[in-house]
Design a protein around this motif. Structure first.
Motif, PDB file in Angstrom:
ATOM      1  N   THR A   1       0.816  -1.222   0.000  1.00 30.18           N
ATOM      2  CA  THR A   1       0.000   0.000   0.000  1.00 30.18           C
ATOM      3  C   THR A   1       0.846   1.268   0.000  1.00 30.18           C
ATOM      4  O   THR A   1       0.301   2.360   0.000  1.00 30.18           O
ATOM      5  N   SER A   2       2.182   1.125  -0.017  1.00 32.18           N
ATOM      6  CA  SER A   2       3.057   2.300  -0.034  1.00 32.18           C
ATOM      7  C   SER A   2       4.290   1.992  -0.866  1.00 32.18           C
ATOM      8  O   SER A   2       4.591   0.828  -1.172  1.00 32.18           O
ATOM      9  N   THR A   3       4.990   3.051  -1.235  1.00 33.51           N
ATOM     10  CA  THR A   3       6.200   2.888  -2.046  1.00 33.51           C
ATOM     11  C   THR A   3       7.225   2.011  -1.349  1.00 33.51           C
ATOM     12  O   THR A   3       7.834   1.116  -1.959  1.00 33.51           O
ATOM     13  N   TRP A   4       7.416   2.234  -0.046  1.00 33.48           N
ATOM     14  CA  TRP A   4       8.444   1.489   0.667  1.00 33.48           C
ATOM     15  C   TRP A   4       8.055   0.029   0.856  1.00 33.48           C
ATOM     16  O   TRP A   4       8.914  -0.861   0.784  1.00 33.48           O
ATOM     17  N   GLN A   5       6.775  -0.256   1.084  1.00 37.04           N
ATOM     18  CA  GLN A   5       6.348  -1.654   1.179  1.00 37.04           C
ATOM     19  C   GLN A   5       6.599  -2.388  -0.137  1.00 37.04           C
ATOM     20  O   GLN A   5       7.108  -3.511  -0.160  1.00 37.04           O
ATOM     21  N   PHE A   6       6.228  -1.738  -1.232  1.00 35.23           N
ATOM     22  CA  PHE A   6       6.419  -2.349  -2.542  1.00 35.23           C
ATOM     23  C   PHE A   6       7.902  -2.540  -2.836  1.00 35.23           C
ATOM     24  O   PHE A   6       8.317  -3.588  -3.349  1.00 35.23           O
ATOM     25  N   THR A   7       8.716  -1.535  -2.510  1.00 35.49           N
ATOM     26  CA  THR A   7      10.156  -1.632  -2.753  1.00 35.49           C
ATOM     27  C   THR A   7      10.773  -2.764  -1.953  1.00 35.49           C
ATOM     28  O   THR A   7      11.600  -3.537  -2.467  1.00 35.49           O
ATOM     29  N   LEU A   8      10.386  -2.892  -0.686  1.00 32.49           N
ATOM     30  CA  LEU A   8      10.921  -3.978   0.135  1.00 32.49           C
ATOM     31  C   LEU A   8      10.491  -5.342  -0.407  1.00 32.49           C
ATOM     32  O   LEU A   8      11.288  -6.304  -0.398  1.00 32.49           O
ATOM     33  N   ALA A   9       9.245  -5.445  -0.875  1.00 33.19           N
ATOM     34  CA  ALA A   9       8.793  -6.700  -1.477  1.00 33.19           C
ATOM     35  C   ALA A   9       9.598  -7.021  -2.732  1.00 33.19           C
ATOM     36  O   ALA A   9       9.980  -8.171  -2.971  1.00 33.19           O
ATOM     37  N   ARG A  10       9.893  -5.986  -3.526  1.00 34.20           N
ATOM     38  CA  ARG A  10      10.681  -6.193  -4.741  1.00 34.20           C
ATOM     39  C   ARG A  10      12.122  -6.585  -4.407  1.00 34.20           C
ATOM     40  O   ARG A  10      12.732  -7.397  -5.107  1.00 34.20           O
ATOM     41  N   ILE A  11      12.686  -5.997  -3.363  1.00 36.68           N
ATOM     42  CA  ILE A  11      14.037  -6.394  -2.959  1.00 36.68           C
ATOM     43  C   ILE A  11      14.049  -7.860  -2.546  1.00 36.68           C
ATOM     44  O   ILE A  11      14.969  -8.621  -2.888  1.00 36.68           O
ATOM     45  N   ALA A  12      13.010  -8.277  -1.805  1.00 35.74           N
ATOM     46  CA  ALA A  12      12.902  -9.683  -1.402  1.00 35.74           C
ATOM     47  C   ALA A  12      12.741 -10.593  -2.621  1.00 35.74           C
ATOM     48  O   ALA A  12      13.314 -11.691  -2.678  1.00 35.74           O
ATOM     49  N   GLN A  13      11.975 -10.144  -3.608  1.00 39.96           N
ATOM     50  CA  GLN A  13      11.856 -10.908  -4.849  1.00 39.96           C
ATOM     51  C   GLN A  13      13.206 -11.029  -5.543  1.00 39.96           C
ATOM     52  O   GLN A  13      13.549 -12.080  -6.098  1.00 39.96           O
ATOM     53  N   GLY A  14      13.987  -9.952  -5.527  1.00 40.41           N
ATOM     54  CA  GLY A  14      15.311  -9.993  -6.129  1.00 40.41           C
ATOM     55  C   GLY A  14      16.234 -10.961  -5.412  1.00 40.41           C
ATOM     56  O   GLY A  14      17.001 -11.703  -6.047  1.00 40.41           O
ATOM     57  N   ALA A  15      16.160 -10.968  -4.072  1.00 48.80           N
ATOM     58  CA  ALA A  15      16.994 -11.900  -3.303  1.00 48.80           C
ATOM     59  C   ALA A  15      16.615 -13.347  -3.619  1.00 48.80           C
ATOM     60  O   ALA A  15      17.487 -14.212  -3.771  1.00 48.80           O
ATOM     61  N   ALA A  16      15.309 -13.617  -3.726  1.00 51.79           N
ATOM     62  CA  ALA A  16      14.860 -14.967  -4.081  1.00 51.79           C
ATOM     63  C   ALA A  16      15.302 -15.329  -5.498  1.00 51.79           C
ATOM     64  O   ALA A  16      15.754 -16.460  -5.761  1.00 51.79           O
ATOM     65  N   SER A  17      15.190 -14.377  -6.414  1.00 50.58           N
ATOM     66  CA  SER A  17      15.625 -14.613  -7.796  1.00 50.58           C
ATOM     67  C   SER A  17      17.124 -14.863  -7.857  1.00 50.58           C
ATOM     68  O   SER A  17      17.605 -15.620  -8.712  1.00 50.58           O
ATOM     69  N   ALA A  18      17.882 -14.221  -6.966  1.00 45.54           N
ATOM     70  CA  ALA A  18      19.324 -14.433  -6.931  1.00 45.54           C
ATOM     71  C   ALA A  18      19.639 -15.894  -6.640  1.00 45.54           C
ATOM     72  O   ALA A  18      20.496 -16.512  -7.286  1.00 45.54           O
ATOM     73  N   ALA A  19      18.954 -16.481  -5.656  1.00 44.61           N
ATOM     74  CA  ALA A  19      19.169 -17.893  -5.334  1.00 44.61           C
ATOM     75  C   ALA A  19      18.805 -18.781  -6.518  1.00 44.61           C
ATOM     76  O   ALA A  19      19.520 -19.736  -6.846  1.00 44.61           O
ATOM     77  N   LEU A  20      17.721 -18.458  -7.167  1.00 45.01           N
ATOM     78  CA  LEU A  20      17.242 -19.234  -8.313  1.00 45.01           C
ATOM     79  C   LEU A  20      18.214 -19.155  -9.488  1.00 45.01           C
ATOM     80  O   LEU A  20      18.637 -20.176 -10.050  1.00 45.01           O
ATOM     81  N   LEU A  21      18.595 -17.936  -9.872  1.00 46.35           N
ATOM     82  CA  LEU A  21      19.411 -17.744 -11.069  1.00 46.35           C
ATOM     83  C   LEU A  21      20.843 -18.239 -10.876  1.00 46.35           C
ATOM     84  O   LEU A  21      21.421 -18.848 -11.782  1.00 46.35           O
ATOM     85  N   ALA A  22      21.422 -17.973  -9.713  1.00 45.39           N
ATOM     86  CA  ALA A  22      22.813 -18.382  -9.491  1.00 45.39           C
ATOM     87  C   ALA A  22      22.954 -19.894  -9.478  1.00 45.39           C
ATOM     88  O   ALA A  22      23.955 -20.440  -9.950  1.00 45.39           O
ATOM     89  N   SER A  23      21.971 -20.598  -8.936  1.00 45.30           N
ATOM     90  CA  SER A  23      22.055 -22.058  -8.844  1.00 45.30           C
ATOM     91  C   SER A  23      21.613 -22.754 -10.120  1.00 45.30           C
ATOM     92  O   SER A  23      22.045 -23.887 -10.398  1.00 45.30           O
ATOM     93  N   SER A  24      20.769 -22.118 -10.922  1.00 41.07           N
ATOM     94  CA  SER A  24      20.209 -22.809 -12.086  1.00 41.07           C
ATOM     95  C   SER A  24      21.276 -23.144 -13.119  1.00 41.07           C
ATOM     96  O   SER A  24      21.275 -24.244 -13.689  1.00 41.07           O
ATOM     97  N   LEU A  25      22.205 -22.221 -13.384  1.00 38.57           N
ATOM     98  CA  LEU A  25      23.254 -22.533 -14.349  1.00 38.57           C
ATOM     99  C   LEU A  25      24.166 -23.639 -13.831  1.00 38.57           C
ATOM    100  O   LEU A  25      24.674 -24.455 -14.610  1.00 38.57           O
ATOM    101  N   GLY A  26      24.412 -23.669 -12.523  1.00 35.55           N
ATOM    102  CA  GLY A  26      25.184 -24.766 -11.959  1.00 35.55           C
ATOM    103  C   GLY A  26      24.505 -26.106 -12.180  1.00 35.55           C
ATOM    104  O   GLY A  26      25.146 -27.110 -12.520  1.00 35.55           O
ATOM    105  N   LEU A  27      23.191 -26.139 -12.005  1.00 41.93           N
ATOM    106  CA  LEU A  27      22.431 -27.358 -12.257  1.00 41.93           C
ATOM    107  C   LEU A  27      22.488 -27.754 -13.728  1.00 41.93           C
ATOM    108  O   LEU A  27      22.621 -28.942 -14.068  1.00 41.93           O
ATOM    109  N   VAL A  28      22.396 -26.774 -14.610  1.00 42.15           N
ATOM    110  CA  VAL A  28      22.435 -27.047 -16.047  1.00 42.15           C
ATOM    111  C   VAL A  28      23.787 -27.616 -16.461  1.00 42.15           C
ATOM    112  O   VAL A  28      23.871 -28.605 -17.192  1.00 42.15           O
TER     113      VAL A  28
END
Length: 469
Positions: free
Chosen positions: A119-146
């Protein structure tokens, strides 16, 4: 390749480095299933990344976000990515790529769904940062798996090409999904659900691989690096209101100081996020430069361009998404077909060609914003799309070839870290340039010239990174 194992030998080295425990616990990889799941997860992560591009005006209005703060709405995910990719890559190599991958996809699903309730800019930004952190785990490990699933040179070329194509595919589909829905919040709910589905599929299809080292996770290094990025992005965002303001200078100085702290920590820790000796390795430098300038020149401009088109040409989110699909869809097709260039064009020269085509494409867009016609953008979108496809196909291959095979997740994480550092800086810089000029058309032209110049520098840098591997 001097100092590196051949792909086949490297695969054996990876299993030997893991010790007998891995041989007892880990089942043989399923190549097709591994490639399908990791590519799908990569596409979902990039869809989440690009979704706000066409909904930025509506999101900013709903969250009452000022013009100068809109960079935070776009920069949350790349900030989380850049801050966590290195540590995620090291954790994946040390503690299990499958484990880190599944944790990342699960966290991406949950945090993306939570972003819909902001409901606010900072809430959305923090959610997006958390999404980025989760994506970091996904992307960094996926090429290793491949790479673990495709140990031969031919198999690796095919698999990394497909994986890179799905980077472009996610970029293409994300804005379409967001633009087609009546509300940006619904889009986040759908993307969150998609990530949870991939988590369930991955739990059944993936086998574990690792290359553990001694030492604990590099938490101090991760904190210093993450804070340095926050300081840099904040300085670039505040710079729009005056580059000589004391707060901007303090933030830039803090970023430099924290980078120094990070380097000192990496030199002393037993299990660093990144082996600093790799910075003397030309292939690694080419990989890092390729990622950095892709973020600065390509992602930086195209992240804000859709919002600029809506503001100046009056396009709807869906119309903007279809227009952007000319660029991102062609990028997907080219990345998928680029494996046929093997033996004719080295990945390093492919990177350089991609940067040159991006520069040529965006330069044809000069004056298009002020013309009042979206048709003026078409040639540039097409040429730029080919360039982007070449970049996305070459980057993962260069990343895994630039480090020893047992550290492929770290190599992938390092390159993508530079990519999203460039993205954070590029988005903030593009918005600052485009919104600080007297008119949107003049600001867009200046931003285009800067993007083209950065792409040329990127081409020269990757070509200049010579040396034996």
């Amino acid at each position: 390749m001097t100092g590196l194992d051949s792909p086949t030998t490297a695969h054996a080295t990876t299993r030997t480095a893991a010790g007998p425990r891995e041989g007892r616990r880990d089942s043989p990889p399923r190549p097709r299933a591994t490639l399908a799941v990791t590519s799908a997860a990569t596409a979902v992560a990039l869809m989440t990344y690009t979704a706000p591009m066409v909904t930025l005006p509506d999101t900013a209005a709903a969250l009452h976000t000022s013009l100068s703060s809109q960079a935070w709405l776009l920069n949350g995910t790349p900030l989380g990515l850049a801050a966590l990719l290195l540590v995620a890559g090291s954790l994946a190599d040390d503690h299990g790529r499958r484990r880190v991958f599944l944790a990342g996809t699960l966290a991406l699903g949950l945090t993306t769904a939570l972003g819909a309730f902001s409901t606010s800019t900072w809430q959305f930004t923090l959610a997006r940062i958390a999404q980025g952190a989760a994506s970091a785990a996904l992307l960094a490990s996926s090429l290793g798996l491949v790479v673990h699933a495709f140990p031969t040179p031919r198999g690796r070329l095919h698999a990394t090409g497909v994986w890179g194509a799905f980077v472009s595919g996610g970029i293409a589909v994300g804005p379409l999904v967001a633009g087609a829905l009546p509300n940006w919040r619904i889009g986040y709910g759908i993307l969150g659900a998609a990530a949870l589905v991939v988590t369930a599929l991955g739990a059944r299809a993936l086998s574990e691989s690792r290359a553990p080292r001694d030492g604990r996770p590099d938490v101090p290094g991760a904190l210093a690096f993450g804070l340095a990025l926050v300081a840099l992005v904040a300085a670039l965002t505040l710079g729009r209101d005056g580059w000589l303001r004391p707060s901007v200078g303090v933030l830039l100085a803090a970023a430099v100081l924290l980078v120094g702290v990070f380097v000192a920590v990496e030199r002393r820790t037993a299990a660093p996020m990144i082996d600093l000796s790799l910075l003397r390795h030309p292939p690694f430098l080419a990989s890092s430069a390729g990622g950095l300038f892709t973020g600065l020149a390509v992602i930086g401009l195209f992240s804000f361009l859709p919002a600029l088109l809506q503001q100046t040409l009056g396009l709807s989110p869906m119309a903007t998404a279809w227009l952007l699909l000319l660029w991102s869809g062609l990028s997907f097709a080219v990345a998928l077909l680029a494996r046929h260039l093997a033996g004719r064009l080295s990945p390093r020269l492919q990177l350089a060609l991609g940067f040159v085509l991006h520069a040529a494409g965006v330069l044809t867009m000069l004056g298009a914003i002020g013309s009042g016609s979206w048709a003026r953008l078409l040639p540039g979108l097409l040429v730029g799309g080919v360039g982007s496809g070449l970049l996305n196909a070459a980057l993962p291959l260069v990343a895994v070839d630039s480090v020893p095979a047992q550290r492929v997740a770290m190599g992938s994480g390092a390159q993508q870290t530079f990519r999203y550092i460039g993205s954070c800086a590029g988005v903030a810089l593009t918005i600052a340039i485009a919104t600080s000029a007297g008119s949107p058309a003049h600001g867009a032209n200046t931003a285009i010239l800067v993007s083209a110049g950065l792409a040329v520098v990127g081409a020269l840098t990757v070509v200049g990174a010579r040396g034996r591997r």
